[in-house]
Design a protein around this motif. Structure first.
Motif, PDB file in Angstrom:
ATOM      1  N   VAL A   1       0.693  -1.249  -0.034  1.00 44.92           N
ATOM      2  CA  VAL A   1      -0.041   0.028   0.003  1.00 44.92           C
ATOM      3  C   VAL A   1       0.916   1.342  -0.059  1.00 44.92           C
ATOM      4  O   VAL A   1       0.569   2.122  -0.626  1.00 44.92           O
ATOM      5  CB  VAL A   1      -0.937  -0.121   1.291  1.00 44.92           C
ATOM      6  CG1 VAL A   1      -1.903   1.230   1.399  1.00 44.92           C
ATOM      7  CG2 VAL A   1      -1.852  -1.200   1.193  1.00 44.92           C
TER       8      VAL A   1
ATOM      9  N   ILE B   1      -6.788  -3.051  -5.436  1.00 40.45           N
ATOM     10  CA  ILE B   1      -6.806  -1.723  -4.765  1.00 40.45           C
ATOM     11  C   ILE B   1      -7.819  -0.840  -5.771  1.00 40.45           C
ATOM     12  O   ILE B   1      -7.514  -0.806  -6.944  1.00 40.45           O
ATOM     13  CB  ILE B   1      -5.368  -1.274  -4.776  1.00 40.45           C
ATOM     14  CG1 ILE B   1      -4.481  -1.940  -3.853  1.00 40.45           C
ATOM     15  CG2 ILE B   1      -5.418   0.190  -4.104  1.00 40.45           C
ATOM     16  CD1 ILE B   1      -3.190  -1.684  -3.821  1.00 40.45           C
TER      17      ILE B   1
ATOM     18  N   LYS C   1      -7.904   2.383 -11.941  1.00 35.37           N
ATOM     19  CA  LYS C   1      -8.289   1.480 -10.856  1.00 35.37           C
ATOM     20  C   LYS C   1      -9.219   0.389 -11.685  1.00 35.37           C
ATOM     21  O   LYS C   1      -9.838   0.704 -12.605  1.00 35.37           O
ATOM     22  CB  LYS C   1      -8.959   2.178 -10.084  1.00 35.37           C
ATOM     23  CG  LYS C   1      -8.477   3.559  -9.284  1.00 35.37           C
ATOM     24  CD  LYS C   1      -7.021   2.611  -8.480  1.00 35.37           C
ATOM     25  CE  LYS C   1      -6.218   3.960  -7.730  1.00 35.37           C
ATOM     26  NZ  LYS C   1      -5.824   5.006  -8.669  1.00 35.37           N
TER      27      LYS C   1
ATOM     28  N   GLU D   1      -3.444  -8.122  -3.714  1.00 38.89           N
ATOM     29  CA  GLU D   1      -4.317  -6.922  -3.160  1.00 38.89           C
ATOM     30  C   GLU D   1      -5.060  -6.541  -4.578  1.00 38.89           C
ATOM     31  O   GLU D   1      -4.390  -6.393  -5.488  1.00 38.89           O
ATOM     32  CB  GLU D   1      -3.000  -5.851  -2.622  1.00 38.89           C
ATOM     33  CG  GLU D   1      -2.250  -6.476  -1.713  1.00 38.89           C
ATOM     34  CD  GLU D   1      -2.694  -6.846  -0.433  1.00 38.89           C
ATOM     35  OE1 GLU D   1      -3.888  -6.479  -0.135  1.00 38.89           O
ATOM     36  OE2 GLU D   1      -2.024  -7.357   0.329  1.00 38.89           O
TER      37      GLU D   1
ATOM     38  N   TYR E   1       1.798   2.027  -3.339  1.00 38.67           N
ATOM     39  CA  TYR E   1       0.799   2.227  -4.198  1.00 38.67           C
ATOM     40  C   TYR E   1       0.606   3.861  -3.921  1.00 38.67           C
ATOM     41  O   TYR E   1       0.616   4.596  -4.875  1.00 38.67           O
ATOM     42  CB  TYR E   1      -0.587   1.667  -3.832  1.00 38.67           C
ATOM     43  CG  TYR E   1      -1.553   2.314  -4.076  1.00 38.67           C
ATOM     44  CD1 TYR E   1      -2.139   2.573  -5.496  1.00 38.67           C
ATOM     45  CD2 TYR E   1      -2.499   3.334  -3.130  1.00 38.67           C
ATOM     46  CE1 TYR E   1      -3.291   3.379  -5.772  1.00 38.67           C
ATOM     47  CE2 TYR E   1      -3.542   4.017  -3.419  1.00 38.67           C
ATOM     48  CZ  TYR E   1      -4.103   4.063  -4.849  1.00 38.67           C
ATOM     49  OH  TYR E   1      -4.923   4.758  -4.978  1.00 38.67           O
TER      50      TYR E   1
ATOM     51  N   SER F   1      -9.660  -1.232  -0.411  1.00 36.17           N
ATOM     52  CA  SER F   1      -8.769  -2.468  -1.102  1.00 36.17           C
ATOM     53  C   SER F   1      -9.192  -3.932  -0.412  1.00 36.17           C
ATOM     54  O   SER F   1      -9.844  -3.874   0.798  1.00 36.17           O
ATOM     55  CB  SER F   1      -7.259  -2.228  -0.594  1.00 36.17           C
ATOM     56  OG  SER F   1      -6.897  -1.082  -0.844  1.00 36.17           O
TER      57      SER F   1
ATOM     58  N   ARG G   1      -8.718  -0.518   4.593  1.00 34.06           N
ATOM     59  CA  ARG G   1      -8.478   0.940   3.996  1.00 34.06           C
ATOM     60  C   ARG G   1      -7.027   1.362   4.785  1.00 34.06           C
ATOM     61  O   ARG G   1      -7.269   1.393   5.981  1.00 34.06           O
ATOM     62  CB  ARG G   1      -9.602   1.899   4.218  1.00 34.06           C
ATOM     63  CG  ARG G   1     -10.852   1.494   3.299  1.00 34.06           C
ATOM     64  CD  ARG G   1     -12.055   2.509   3.543  1.00 34.06           C
ATOM     65  NE  ARG G   1     -13.187   2.296   2.751  1.00 34.06           N
ATOM     66  CZ  ARG G   1     -13.255   2.861   1.514  1.00 34.06           C
ATOM     67  NH1 ARG G   1     -12.584   3.763   1.154  1.00 34.06           N
ATOM     68  NH2 ARG G   1     -14.351   2.593   0.790  1.00 34.06           N
TER      69      ARG G   1
END
Length: 410
Positions: free
Chosen positions: A83, A127, A95, A125, A86, A295, A283
């Motif tokens: 994350v 996202i 997305k 993951e 990201y 996520s 989150r």
């Protein structure tokens, strides 16, 4: 004699072949769902993990100050790092993002079977998507990853909304105490805990919730909560994909971290340490300076999967042992290069052993074929290809030998 550090292991070629075999199968499944691999640093700022899990995690990490005085930790898990990556690199990317990883992690804890200080996680993951379809996709992927490994397991799926609804009257400290009792799956402890915080009336409905076998039984306890339709839709999508799962609304994954669907996987032969997968909807991005984004992800304890599987026999490619005399070594190198150019594994003698000793060594090594190049073969520009599994052999050109091995026949 120096020993390896406690909680670590040495993997010799046979075990590494088994691990890489399962790893490759998992990578293939993740890619079939459209997930691309990411990799993050092995060490991160300590704050990355304390923001996610609290200061208490420092005692469980390999944490230190580097030469610049920065507080660093070897990663104890990967989700926070993914994350963070990201937030740093991909917030403006279209997305949803579908990412997977296979990574080494470190925790300073008491080593035991299936639990080590250096261990590996395979995780995924999703996202940027917030829907029943997103939840169902991630759970289906988790199921297929475990299935492809060959491990025997049970997948349990729940949602935190019913539990949060039941515990809405409790403060954060009281909720944690109740969740701790639920996490231990100890109904006596649950009853004692509820009595101690002055809510013995919650015991019966909570037990009904965590033992409910159908969604109708859940709604009989909670009534029509706002998330009811989403939960039902997610379960329908899982059923449509033939994903076998056990409904479990007693999954006690942190109320302060997960926000919706949660799921776990358990191997049937690991005793008390039998959880091999955990995940859910969360989150985190806003904690690391990014914009809030939904996520859903999970991590598989790769080492526990391997312990559960025990000894496995991975699919192997043929190995050719090139056997030559001192006078035909040049021809042997030419043959070895031709086999390797075709993607075939080749081993050659490097100990100046006799022709017979080389052949004996090839048999003991488990090689599939022996490419025999004596004076006769070298003069004719041929080799004698011997199938060591069948004891059959035939003289042929090098090109034909490469073709025969590549196609698995002699």
């Amino acid at each position: 004699m120096l020993q390896k550090p406690r909680g670590t292991r040495d993997f010799l070629p046979a075990e590494m072949a088994q691990r890489r075999y399962i790893e490759r199968r998992m990578r293939s499944v993740a890619q079939s769902f459209g997930y691309g691999e990411v990799q993050t640093p092995m060490f991160e700022e300590q704050e990355l993990f304390t923001l996610k899990s609290g200061e208490g995690i420092i005692g469980e990490m390999y944490a230190f100050e580097d030469k610049g005085g920065r507080k660093i930790a070897l990663r104890p898990e990967v989700t926070a790092a993914v994350v963070r990556a990201y937030v740093n690199e991909a917030q403006v990317a279209p997305k949803p993002l579908r990412w997977f990883y296979f990574a080494e992690c470190f925790r300073y804890e008491r080593p035991q079977k299936g639990r080590y200080r250096q261990f590996w996680q395979f995780g995924c993951e999703l996202i940027g998507a917030d829907s029943p379809a997103a939840d169902a996709e991630v759970i289906a992927l988790a199921y297929e990853l475990l299935k492809c490994s060959g491990v025997r397991f049970v997948l349990k799926v729940g949602h935190l909304a019913p539990m949060k609804h039941m515990l809405a009257a409790l403060d954060a400290v009281e909720q944690k105490k109740v969740m701790a009792a639920l996490d231990k799956r100890d109904t006596d402890l649950l009853q004692t805990t509820l009595a101690a915080i002055g809510h013995p009336d919650l015991y019966e409905p909570l037990v009904r919730l965590i033992t409910a076998a159908t969604l109708d039984e859940v709604w009989a306890v909670t009534g029509d909560i706002p998330e009811k339709e989403r939960i039902e839709e997610t379960f329908r999508y899982l059923t449509a994909q033939n994903i076998p799962f056990v409904q479990n609304f007693g999954i006690a994954r942190g109320l302060d971290y997960y926000t919706g669907m949660v799921f776990e996987g358990f191997a049937d032969n690991l005793g008390a340490e039998n959880q091999i997968l955990g995940g859910g909807v969360y989150r985190l991005a806003h904690l690391f300076g990014g914009k809030d984004v939904p996520s859903c992800g999970f991590a598989i304890g790769f080492d526990r999967v391997m312990v559960s599987l025990g000894e496995i026999v991975p699919e192997t490619a043929p190995v050719v042992a090139v056997v030559a005399t001192p006078g035909t070594r040049t021809a042997a190198y030419t043959a070895a290069a031709a086999f390797r150019a075709a993607g075939i594994t080749v081993v050659m003698d490097v100990m100046d052993r006799s022709f017979g000793a080389q052949l004996s060594s090839a048999l003991k090594s488990g090689a599939s074929y022996a490419a025999l190049i004596g004076e006769k073969e070298a003069a004719a520009g041929t080799i004698t290809l011997k199938d060591l599994t069948k004891a059959a052999q035939q003289e042929m050109s090098l090109a034909d030998a490469v073709h025969e091995v590549a196609n698995g026949s002699c």
